[in-house]
Write a protein that holds these residues in place. Structure first.
Motif, PDB file in Angstrom:
ATOM      1  N   SER A   1       0.813  -1.217   0.000  1.00 36.45           N
ATOM      2  CA  SER A   1       0.000   0.000   0.000  1.00 36.45           C
ATOM      3  C   SER A   1       0.845   1.264   0.000  1.00 36.45           C
ATOM      4  CB  SER A   1      -0.927   0.000   1.216  1.00 36.45           C
ATOM      5  OG  SER A   1      -0.167  -0.016   2.412  1.00 36.45           O
TER       6      SER A   1
ATOM      7  N   ARG B   1      -6.375  -3.486  -8.316  1.00 32.98           N
ATOM      8  CA  ARG B   1      -5.888  -3.497  -6.933  1.00 32.98           C
ATOM      9  C   ARG B   1      -6.331  -4.800  -6.269  1.00 32.98           C
ATOM     10  NH1 ARG B   1      -7.112   1.766  -3.670  1.00 32.98           N
ATOM     11  NH2 ARG B   1      -9.236   1.530  -4.445  1.00 32.98           N
TER      12      ARG B   1
ATOM     13  N   ARG C   1      -6.105  -5.590  -3.069  1.00 32.07           N
ATOM     14  CA  ARG C   1      -6.652  -5.410  -1.726  1.00 32.07           C
ATOM     15  C   ARG C   1      -7.325  -4.044  -1.658  1.00 32.07           C
ATOM     16  NH1 ARG C   1      -1.377  -6.321   0.954  1.00 32.07           N
ATOM     17  NH2 ARG C   1      -1.797  -4.257   1.832  1.00 32.07           N
ATOM     18  N   HIS C   2      -8.270  -3.912  -0.774  1.00 33.12           N
ATOM     19  CA  HIS C   2      -8.990  -2.648  -0.662  1.00 33.12           C
ATOM     20  C   HIS C   2      -8.093  -1.521  -0.171  1.00 33.12           C
ATOM     21  CE1 HIS C   2      -9.139  -3.879   3.584  1.00 33.12           C
ATOM     22  NE2 HIS C   2      -9.358  -2.612   3.874  1.00 33.12           N
ATOM     23  N   ASP C   3      -7.009  -1.883   0.562  1.00 32.19           N
ATOM     24  CA  ASP C   3      -6.119  -0.852   1.083  1.00 32.19           C
ATOM     25  C   ASP C   3      -4.874  -0.662   0.220  1.00 32.19           C
ATOM     26  OD1 ASP C   3      -5.062  -3.332   1.693  1.00 32.19           O
ATOM     27  OD2 ASP C   3      -4.299  -2.747   3.664  1.00 32.19           O
TER      28      ASP C   3
ATOM     29  N   ASP D   1      -3.736   3.752  -4.348  1.00 30.22           N
ATOM     30  CA  ASP D   1      -4.680   4.199  -5.371  1.00 30.22           C
ATOM     31  C   ASP D   1      -3.953   5.130  -6.340  1.00 30.22           C
ATOM     32  OD1 ASP D   1      -6.787   5.015  -6.903  1.00 30.22           O
ATOM     33  OD2 ASP D   1      -7.975   5.834  -5.252  1.00 30.22           O
TER      34      ASP D   1
ATOM     35  N   ASP E   1     -10.899   1.626 -11.096  1.00 27.23           N
ATOM     36  CA  ASP E   1     -10.696   0.281 -10.554  1.00 27.23           C
ATOM     37  C   ASP E   1     -11.421  -0.716 -11.452  1.00 27.23           C
ATOM     38  OD1 ASP E   1      -9.124   0.328  -8.068  1.00 27.23           O
ATOM     39  OD2 ASP E   1     -10.697   1.674  -7.348  1.00 27.23           O
TER      40      ASP E   1
ATOM     41  N   SER F   1     -11.656  -4.981 -12.945  1.00 30.77           N
ATOM     42  CA  SER F   1     -11.221  -6.364 -12.931  1.00 30.77           C
ATOM     43  C   SER F   1     -10.423  -6.618 -14.205  1.00 30.77           C
ATOM     44  CB  SER F   1     -12.424  -7.297 -12.880  1.00 30.77           C
ATOM     45  OG  SER F   1     -13.157  -7.211 -14.102  1.00 30.77           O
TER      46      SER F   1
END
Length: 270
Positions: A1, A25, A27-29, A32, A37, A39
């Motif tokens: 991250s 990404r 992981r959500h964290d 950015d 975002d 797939s």
């Protein structure tokens, strides 16, 4: 991250945004890059032809968490470009999948053949090298920005990439930290050969002279670049070398003095 370890993705998103359709990404964290975002399938539908591994971690190994998306991309015929020290083309699983689908594996960190030991001989033209108090604090960005602005003002200037991100952005260069140590200065000479007297090569710096892990590449690049000018980059918010908390960040004055002393061996007029 950490944005330090995602500098490859960040650099491409900043300097080549027109060719970026989105980010994946895991992981959500995760960091950015301010791209959509997506797939993998959404990215393919949006026109993505290449998946770029956007991280630059210490040691350059491919994280296990990325293997699935790399394999999926290759299986669907999407090219994969990587600047990691671990070469995807030498991975039996990835190379087998790519061979079946026809996708290309593009390993950026492969130096060209035939690099010689540095000679130190004076070359024509002018050279500027960015150096730093630490790693990952703007040497590439500074070199790219300088080359862009110099060209805008009518100067004959070229950006010379020495790392994976710079090569991915500009399409050319030599991955200096993948060169055998005895040939680093020779690689820098090859990267910035003799040129017209009013031509400037703006050379992306690597590592840091007082870095406990990455000083060697900095010294070789400094010698081989034979710089006429140096620009020191630093991060005013850091007190320690990033990732090496036992080592205080050197001062700008220390790096100016040390860089100038080393560079003066090959160019007394630096």
């Amino acid at each position: 991250s950490s944005p330090v370890y995602t500098k490859t993705g960040s650099g491409i998103a900043h300097w080549d945004a027109a060719n970026c359709v989105g980010q994946i990404r895991l992981r959500h964290d995760a960091a950015d890059l301010h791209l959509p975002d997506l797939s993998l399938n959404e990215a393919i539908s949006a026109g993505a032809a290449t998946l770029i591994i956007g991280i630059a971690v210490v040691g350059g190994a491919i994280p296990d968490s990325m293997r699935l998306v790399i394999r999926d991309a290759l299986s669907q015929g999407v090219d994969v470009a990587s600047g990691m020290h671990d070469r995807l083309s030498e991975d039996a699983e990835f190379s087998s999948v790519a061979e079946s689908s026809g996708a290309r594996i593009i390993d950026i960190r492969i130096p060209p053949p035939g690099i010689t030991v540095g000679s130190g001989k004076k070359r024509s033209g002018k050279r500027l090298l960015t150096v730093g108090t630490d790693c990952a604090l703007g040497k590439k960005y500074t070199a790219l920005a300088l080359a862009k602005e110099m060209k805008r003002r009518g100067a004959d200037a070229s950006f010379r990439a020495t790392g994976q991100t710079g090569i991915l952005i500009s399409g050319r260069g030599i991955p200096i930290d993948a060169v055998v140590s005895d040939f680093v200065s020779g690689a820098a000479e090859q990267l910035s050969p003799s040129a017209a007297e009013d031509h400037w090569d703006i050379i992306e710096g690597q590592g840091a002279l007082l870095h406990p892990g990455f000083a060697a590449v900095s010294t070789g690049l400094l010698m081989g670049s034979q710089p006429d000018a140096l620009v020191v980059c630093s991060d005013a918010t850091r007190e320690k070398v990033f990732g090496w908390p036992d080592f205080p960040l050197p001062s700008i004055d220390e790096i100016v003095e040390l860089s100038t002393r080393i560079a003066s061996v090959v160019n007394p007029a630096v």
